[in-house]
Design an enzyme around this catalytic site. Structure first.
Site, mmCIF file in Angstrom:
data_model
loop_
_atom_site.group_PDB
_atom_site.id
_atom_site.type_symbol
_atom_site.label_atom_id
_atom_site.label_comp_id
_atom_site.label_asym_id
_atom_site.label_seq_id
_atom_site.Cartn_x
_atom_site.Cartn_y
_atom_site.Cartn_z
ATOM 1 N N HIS A 33 0.673 -1.258 -0.044
ATOM 2 C CA HIS A 33 0.084 0.111 0.022
ATOM 3 C C HIS A 33 0.820 1.311 -0.096
ATOM 4 O O HIS A 33 0.354 2.292 -0.546
ATOM 5 C CB HIS A 33 -1.051 -0.040 1.081
ATOM 6 C CG HIS A 33 -0.534 0.464 2.436
ATOM 7 N ND1 HIS A 33 0.225 -0.270 3.218
ATOM 8 C CD2 HIS A 33 -0.636 1.642 3.157
ATOM 9 C CE1 HIS A 33 0.569 0.227 4.436
ATOM 10 N NE2 HIS A 33 0.258 1.466 4.212
ATOM 11 N N ASP A 34 2.177 1.402 0.511
ATOM 12 C CA ASP A 34 2.908 2.403 0.703
ATOM 13 C C ASP A 34 3.982 2.355 -0.192
ATOM 14 O O ASP A 34 4.940 3.293 -0.221
ATOM 15 C CB ASP A 34 3.344 2.774 1.872
ATOM 16 C CG ASP A 34 2.499 3.713 2.777
ATOM 17 O OD1 ASP A 34 1.387 4.120 2.333
ATOM 18 O OD2 ASP A 34 2.495 3.977 4.131
ATOM 19 N N LYS A 84 5.772 5.645 -1.856
ATOM 20 C CA LYS A 84 6.701 6.433 -1.210
ATOM 21 C C LYS A 84 8.187 6.287 -1.650
ATOM 22 O O LYS A 84 9.078 7.165 -1.395
ATOM 23 C CB LYS A 84 6.841 6.273 0.330
ATOM 24 C CG LYS A 84 5.360 6.791 1.151
ATOM 25 C CD LYS A 84 5.425 6.441 2.428
ATOM 26 C CE LYS A 84 4.333 7.055 3.085
ATOM 27 N NZ LYS A 84 4.111 6.751 4.346
ATOM 28 N N HIS A 110 2.016 9.629 -3.327
ATOM 29 C CA HIS A 110 2.531 8.299 -3.103
ATOM 30 C C HIS A 110 1.443 7.371 -3.525
ATOM 31 O O HIS A 110 1.818 6.025 -3.799
ATOM 32 C CB HIS A 110 3.102 8.214 -1.741
ATOM 33 C CG HIS A 110 2.113 7.914 -0.771
ATOM 34 N ND1 HIS A 110 1.332 8.741 0.144
ATOM 35 C CD2 HIS A 110 1.483 6.561 -0.191
ATOM 36 C CE1 HIS A 110 0.444 8.092 0.859
ATOM 37 N NE2 HIS A 110 0.580 6.832 0.709
ATOM 38 N N HIS A 136 -6.272 3.249 0.098
ATOM 39 C CA HIS A 136 -6.236 3.258 1.414
ATOM 40 C C HIS A 136 -6.283 4.627 2.151
ATOM 41 O O HIS A 136 -6.616 4.982 3.326
ATOM 42 C CB HIS A 136 -5.162 2.541 1.988
ATOM 43 C CG HIS A 136 -3.799 3.396 1.858
ATOM 44 N ND1 HIS A 136 -3.124 3.181 0.580
ATOM 45 C CD2 HIS A 136 -2.893 4.096 2.627
ATOM 46 C CE1 HIS A 136 -2.110 3.992 0.704
ATOM 47 N NE2 HIS A 136 -1.879 4.420 1.655
ATOM 48 N N HIS A 137 -6.467 5.765 1.276
ATOM 49 C CA HIS A 137 -6.504 7.150 1.594
ATOM 50 C C HIS A 137 -7.607 7.660 1.116
ATOM 51 O O HIS A 137 -7.869 8.946 1.362
ATOM 52 C CB HIS A 137 -5.260 8.136 1.259
ATOM 53 C CG HIS A 137 -4.119 7.779 2.103
ATOM 54 N ND1 HIS A 137 -3.905 8.179 3.340
ATOM 55 C CD2 HIS A 137 -2.748 7.645 2.014
ATOM 56 C CE1 HIS A 137 -2.780 7.879 4.038
ATOM 57 N NE2 HIS A 137 -2.236 7.612 3.089
ATOM 58 N N ASP A 183 -4.371 1.275 8.563
ATOM 59 C CA ASP A 183 -3.177 2.313 8.126
ATOM 60 C C ASP A 183 -3.406 3.431 8.994
ATOM 61 O O ASP A 183 -2.348 3.808 9.977
ATOM 62 C CB ASP A 183 -3.488 2.885 6.963
ATOM 63 C CG ASP A 183 -2.398 4.204 6.456
ATOM 64 O OD1 ASP A 183 -1.176 3.633 6.343
ATOM 65 O OD2 ASP A 183 -2.897 5.172 6.296
#
Length: 207
Positions: A79-80, A83, A108, A135-136, A164
């Site tokens: 998920h990240d 970045k 990201h 997820h954001h 998260d």
């Protein structure tokens, strides 16, 4: 007919073994990317692993099938990964981000989407991509980067959203201490219906 059935079963077992190898390769790939990001920001690497574990436990609690749980777990790891495209000066900054820096770090999620969509291997992996890059998103549509709302957000994405935030505010960072669990629970509860799916919040707090 019997011989044909045996051959079919043998082929099916071979396919399962190949799929299992692909799954392991995918996890290894995720960990390589996480290690690369970890060289820039160790927190992100550990955070992704914890979010992945939270999502996995959530899936088990809901009684999801193994395949669905694996999709959640893998999406949590990925998920990240976007970045990797964020400037070190922003990723490693101590203290509050400027509006420009905050806008940059939000990118990201879109970078994550661009990376994962280039390695689609199947419909299953497409689900991983959709979950990881949502997820954001917020339940009321004010999130980013596609401004999805309610059930437009993949169910797995709604699970990752809670996982998260929960991990982010219960973890110690170089610029702040972790929050007391009572305050964390209040934040999660207060976000139900706006930031988070209320159903996901209820089940998450049950765990």
């Amino acid at each position: 007919l019997i011989q044909g059935g045996i051959n079919y079963l043998e082929q099916l077992e071979k396919i399962k073994k190949i799929a299992l190898k692909l799954d392991h390769s995918l996890i290894d790939f995720a960990k390589v990317l996480l290690n690369t990001i970890g060289a820039k920001d160790h927190y992100t690497e550990e955070h992704s692993e914890r979010v992945s574990k939270f999502a996995e436990k959530f899936g088990e609690y809901l009684g999801l099938e193994n395949k669905e749980i694996e999709t959640l777990r893998t999406a949590g790891l990925f998920h990240d990964i976007g970045k990797i495209g964020i400037r070190d000066s922003v990723l490693q900054k101590e203290g509050k981000l400027t509006p420009e820096e905050y806008k940059h770090i939000q990118q990201h999620v879109e970078i994550t989407h661009h990376i994962l969509e280039k390695i689609h291997m199947s419909e299953d992996f497409k689900q991983i991509t959709e979950i990881a890059c949502s997820h954001h998103e917020k339940y009321d549509g004010t999130g980013y980067y596609r401004h999805l709302k309610g059930e437009e957000i993949p169910f797995g994405g709604r699970i990752l959203a809670v996982s998260d935030v929960f991990d982010a505010i219960t973890s110690k960072r170089h610029y702040r201490d972790k929050m007391p669990i009572e305050k964390v629970i209040d934040i999660i509860k207060n976000g139900a219906g706006s930031h988070f799916d209320p159903l996901v919040v209820d089940k998450f707090l049950d765990i």
